[in-house]
Design a protein around this motif. Sequence first.
Motif: not given
Length: 110
Positions: A87-107
């Motif tokens: 599940g490396k692809t799932l891990e990568a997607g989860l990491i990307l989603k995490e950063y997308m949420i955190r950047v959106w919330q900060r902005r």
Amino acid sequence: MVETHYDRDYIQSLSENLAQPDSLCSWNEFKLGYKALENRSIPEFNGLLSTKHLPHVDFLNHQIDACEKVVHEMNGRAILADEVGLGKTLEAGLILKEYMIRVWQRRSSF
């Protein structure tokens, strides 16, 4: 220069609206607004926010652990390398989603 205007009727208008709670919003609108604010807040940076936004995906423990390690310990800089099919692809997607949420919330919090 930004021009500002003092609204002298605001307190009176607010008091009148508070006296009639049905004129402010419905209960469903309040719950929707509350949920939106809850999703925008970051109570702490430990743990993952992205798993709450992906309830339809069943992540395995090692995938969540890998994401937490990349986000919390490695500042997003990692090479995902393990056996085929884990599940490396799932891990990568989860990491990307995490950063997308955190950047959106900060902005959106500024």
